[in-house]
Enzyme design. Structure first.
Site, PDB file in Angstrom:
ATOM      1  N   GLU A   1     -11.344   0.543  -4.098  1.00 37.73           N
ATOM      2  CA  GLU A   1     -10.698   0.490  -3.475  1.00 37.73           C
ATOM      3  C   GLU A   1      -9.511   1.865  -3.140  1.00 37.73           C
ATOM      4  OE1 GLU A   1      -9.707  -2.568  -0.990  1.00 37.73           O
ATOM      5  OE2 GLU A   1      -8.309  -3.645  -2.490  1.00 37.73           O
TER       6      GLU A   1
ATOM      7  N   ASP B   1       0.562  -1.191   0.229  1.00 34.86           N
ATOM      8  CA  ASP B   1       0.208   0.273   0.005  1.00 34.86           C
ATOM      9  C   ASP B   1       0.938   1.198   0.068  1.00 34.86           C
ATOM     10  OD1 ASP B   1      -2.348  -2.287   0.171  1.00 34.86           O
ATOM     11  OD2 ASP B   1      -1.681  -1.503   2.364  1.00 34.86           O
TER      12      ASP B   1
END
Ligand code: 6LW
Length: 504
Positions: free
Chosen positions: A179, A22
């Protein structure tokens, strides 16, 4: 995964190997900063600096005090801190994350120096959802966008949210898990970059654009603009990306991906790693270049620094930032101040199966590596472990003139081997060897050989274990292997820890 730069220099992807998922990146002048997720580990949110997007040095961890990160004692593995966005705005660095082990709490931190100290958290009770993003428009309004994809305006100084969140895009019809949104003003458009397809083999990156930060958004006809789903490519699960512009005007994408090994279905053992890809613009849409080879953004640097110190003699007054521990790390249980030049661990749980185990480790960053540590077990039991979570770990443990190799795989725990050793300090070892040639379709990704040093300086292997059981495909979750030292009973001391990368 190395490629050749046109100038003749060889560069390597991943740019941040090992459990660094991430990624979020921002640039200030000639300096880039990058943050990654940290889940159940403390300290949380590792922060890196680079001058070229290729060579990264860890400058700290943003959440390094209990007042910033206090995980519940029963926070599950792969709970905790998810998916940061790191931005620089108005002379300050802003970092927003979700603590999923605290009622999906979104938290915002600021710093003037990204190396710290970072502020205590500003809570965002009106922002619901993971993967929060921050973007400011020309009027100074701050837009917070989360997975889903939903958006709400906030006051980043107080955490107040203005009005209910609005859904601004759902991603590609039928695709799962829209997302990891990031919103940018680039030229005449606002771009909304998202991940979709789930963080496994179906992962990808899509983009939409609009004339305002709140949309309406028009999806890119070429979506997904990046995916390796179904491709015969050594890097898989590519997604969760962030964009950054270099000082020369070129654009770059950081993203996560994995490197599965072995036969079918392929096991990845290092977690999700950070990769870099060049980006060009065609008809005002971003086009992602090949992930390998990768060219570094100018100015070309610069000597690569080691990703983390490979040897630690525990001679500093604090632990270096690469060391992490599940849930918390109190000075009461982990200290370099008790015996000068040694790391001392005082046991809490009785094994690495326990949520309160005392373990200090660093990310395994290479598919093959050799790790050694000198332990003094005179006052307790402890050893050298390769950990994915409480239910998936292998270790070699020293206790009362004996060493044993232990494997915990799901509900099964077994002592694989044991043998006597002379009393006193001894060197424990693990060699991780990536599978080079498949024996057949069922071959594992690697093997882990645990051993001890003999008085003559040679090493004896006590047990060799198949690495597939310490992979994400077996254990599940979002993290990767962490290799380190632990205490299972009483007190153990470690004089040094040596991590030698063996990848070609
Ligand atoms: C993260 C989500 C994802 O919140 O995995 O790959 C989740 N993307 O965006 C945990 O890292």
């Amino acid at each position: 995964m190395s490629g050749r730069h046109p100038a003749g220099r060889t560069v390597t992807n991943p740019v941040l190997p090992g459990f660094h998922p991430d990624p979020s990146v921002c640039r200030v002048g000639d300096d880039y900063y990058l943050a990654c997720s940290s889940f159940e580990y403390f300290p949380g949110i590792p922060l890196f600096h680079s001058r070229d997007l290729v060579h990264w040095t860890q400058i700290g961890n943003a959440l390094d005090r209990p007042s910033q990160l206090s995980l519940p004692a029963d926070a599950p593995a792969s709970g905790g801190i998810y998916a940061p966005t790191l931005r620089h705005h108005d002379g300050r660095f802003w970092l927003i994350v979700t603590n999923v082990s605290e009622g999906d709490g979104n938290l915002l931190f600021t710093a003037t120096d990204p190396a710290g100290p970072w502020s205590d958290p500003i809570r965002l009770p009106g922002v619901h959802g993971i993967d929060p993003d921050l973007a400011w428009d020309e009027e100074g309004t701050c837009w917070c966008t989360v997975a889903g994809v939903h958006q709400v305006r906030i006051d980043p100084h107080t955490g107040e949210a203005f009005g209910p969140a609005r859904r601004i895009w759902s991603g590609t019809p039928g695709a799962k898990a829209p997302e990891a949104p990031h919103l940018y003003r680039i030229g005449d458009y606002w771009y909304l970059l998202i991940a979709e397809g789930g963080t496994e083999r179906g992962h990808g990156v899509s983009v939409a654009r609009g004339r305002t930060p709140a949309g309406p958004f028009e999806p890119c006809p070429a979506n997904p603009i990046l995916t390796h789903r179904g491709l015969d490519h050594p890097i898989q699960n590519t997604g969760h990306a962030d964009l950054v512009q270099a000082p020369d005007g070129s654009w770059w994408m950081v993203l996560l991906g994995v490197r599965p090994g072995g036969g079918t279905p392929g096991w990845h053992v290092l977690g999700r790693e950070t990769f870099l890809a060049p980006v060009t613009w065609v008809d005002d849409w971003p086009v992602v270049g090949d992930l390998s080879p990768v060219m570094a953004a100018p100015p070309w640097p610069l000597q690569p620094g080691p990703v983390v110190p490979h040897r630690d003699d525990f001679d500093l007054s604090e632990l270096q930032p690469c060391w992490i521990s599940p849930r918390d790390r109190s000075a009461e249980h982990c200290t370099v101040k008790e015996r000068a030049g040694w790391l001392t661990l005082h046991a809490r749980g009785s094994s690495l199966d326990d949520l309160d185990a005392v373990f200090v480790g660093r990310r395994q960053q290479h598919l093959s590596c050799r790790v050694r540590t000198l332990i003094d077990p005179a006052e307790g039991h402890g050893g050298l472990a390769v950990r994915l979570d409480e239910e998936h770990h292998y270790e070699i443990e020293a206790r009362s003139a004996q060493v044993r190799v232990i494997a915990r795989i799901g509900p099964l725990r077994t002592v694989v081997a044991s043998r006597p050793v002379p009393a006193g300090p001894l060197v424990l070892s693990v060699d991780v060897t990536a599978t080079q040639r498949l024996r057949d379709a069922r071959s594992g990704p690697d093997t882990l050989s645990f051993g001890v040093e003999e008085p003559d300086g040679t090493f004896t292997v006590l047990g060799t274990l198949d690495g597939r059981y310490l992979s994400t495909e077996v254990a599940g979750g979002f993290t990767g292997r962490v290799i380190g030292m632990y205490a299972a009973a009483g007190t153990v001391h470690f004089d040094w820890f040596d991590y030698e990368p063996l990848d070609q």
